[in-house]
Design an enzyme around this catalytic site. Structure first.
Site, PDB file in Angstrom:
ATOM      1  N   GLN A  12     -14.104   2.523   1.661  1.00  0.00           N
ATOM      2  CA  GLN A  12     -13.509   2.109   0.387  1.00  0.00           C
ATOM      3  C   GLN A  12     -13.294   3.314  -0.519  1.00  0.00           C
ATOM      4  OE1 GLN A  12     -15.864  -0.570  -2.038  1.00  0.00           O
ATOM      5  NE2 GLN A  12     -14.115  -1.114  -3.318  1.00  0.00           N
ATOM      6  N   ASP A  62       0.852  -1.183   0.000  1.00  0.00           N
ATOM      7  CA  ASP A  62       0.000   0.000   0.000  1.00  0.00           C
ATOM      8  C   ASP A  62       0.893   1.240   0.000  1.00  0.00           C
ATOM      9  OD1 ASP A  62      -3.193   0.620   1.189  1.00  0.00           O
ATOM     10  OD2 ASP A  62      -1.703   2.239   1.111  1.00  0.00           O
ATOM     11  N   ILE A  63       0.556   2.214  -0.857  1.00  0.00           N
ATOM     12  CA  ILE A  63       1.398   3.404  -1.025  1.00  0.00           C
ATOM     13  C   ILE A  63       1.374   4.314   0.211  1.00  0.00           C
ATOM     14  CG2 ILE A  63      -0.286   4.974  -2.076  1.00  0.00           C
ATOM     15  CD1 ILE A  63       1.853   5.477  -4.287  1.00  0.00           C
ATOM     16  N   ASN A  77     -12.796  -3.425   2.719  1.00  0.00           N
ATOM     17  CA  ASN A  77     -13.800  -2.360   2.747  1.00  0.00           C
ATOM     18  C   ASN A  77     -14.700  -2.414   1.516  1.00  0.00           C
ATOM     19  OD1 ASN A  77     -12.420  -1.410   5.044  1.00  0.00           O
ATOM     20  ND2 ASN A  77     -11.103  -0.094   3.818  1.00  0.00           N
ATOM     21  N   HIS A  93      -6.843  -5.611   2.710  1.00  0.00           N
ATOM     22  CA  HIS A  93      -5.702  -5.006   3.399  1.00  0.00           C
ATOM     23  C   HIS A  93      -5.111  -6.047   4.343  1.00  0.00           C
ATOM     24  CE1 HIS A  93      -6.613  -0.690   2.463  1.00  0.00           C
ATOM     25  NE2 HIS A  93      -7.831  -1.180   2.298  1.00  0.00           N
ATOM     26  N   HIS A 127     -10.338  -5.393  -2.870  1.00  0.00           N
ATOM     27  CA  HIS A 127      -8.998  -5.675  -2.337  1.00  0.00           C
ATOM     28  C   HIS A 127      -9.066  -5.952  -0.840  1.00  0.00           C
ATOM     29  CE1 HIS A 127      -9.764  -1.327  -2.149  1.00  0.00           C
ATOM     30  NE2 HIS A 127      -9.088  -1.345  -1.013  1.00  0.00           N
TER      31      HIS A 127
END
Ligand code: 5GP
Ligand code: ZN
Length: 136
Positions: free
Chosen positions: A81, A18-19, A74, A89, A87
């Site tokens: 979301q 995750d960025i 989410n 996490h 996706h």
């Protein structure tokens, strides 16, 4: 397999960092087929992604030295979301870390639990007939 040219997650691999991580090693696991959320996904697409979980979770915990890990998914803006490609996490956890889920607890009054169970059972039966055919 369906793909959306405007979707950033369609262009990236099945699992990536995750960025803006909750903690270093926060990974996003992304089914390859584009669908906005879980209820629009096929069982096959979710199953294929979920099959990566044991190895992926072990690798994240090993690489980060985490003592725990949350899997969070989410669906919808009200659930947090932001990216409309389904996706998961994978968030590594450490003793005393800053991450907190403010998870308020409530209680069922009277027969509300039984009524909810009945509603869910009926909705589940109805959904069973409308689940998209498995394809990837
Ligand atoms: P959501 O809020 O939809 O459950 O989670 C979306 C996540 O995707 C956020 O945690 C956000 O930091 C991450 N994210 C958004 N855009 C990108 C991107 O282009 N690359 C990567 N690696 N992560 C992204
Ligand atoms: Zn996509």
């Amino acid at each position: 397999m369906s793909s959306d040219p405007n979707c950033v997650f369609c262009r990236i691999a099945i699992a990536f960092l995750d960025i803006n991580p909750v903690a270093p090693g926060h990974v996003l696991l992304v089914p390859k087929a584009h669908s906005a959320n879980i209820s629009q996904s096929t069982a096959d697409s979710i199953a294929r992604a979920a099959a990566e979980l044991p190895r992926l979770v072990s690798a994240i915990m090993h690489a980060t030295g985490a003592s725990g890990l949350n899997i969070i998914q989410n669906n919808g803006r009200d659930a947090g979301q932001l990216i409309d490609h389904v996706h998961f996490h994978l968030i590594p956890r450490h003793t005393g870390d800053a991450f907190d889920i403010p998870w308020p607890k409530s209680r069922y009054e009277g027969d509300a639990l039984g009524e909810m169970r009945t509603r869910l059972e009926r909705a589940f039966q109805a959904a069973s007939g409308s689940v998209p055919a498995n394809s990837i």
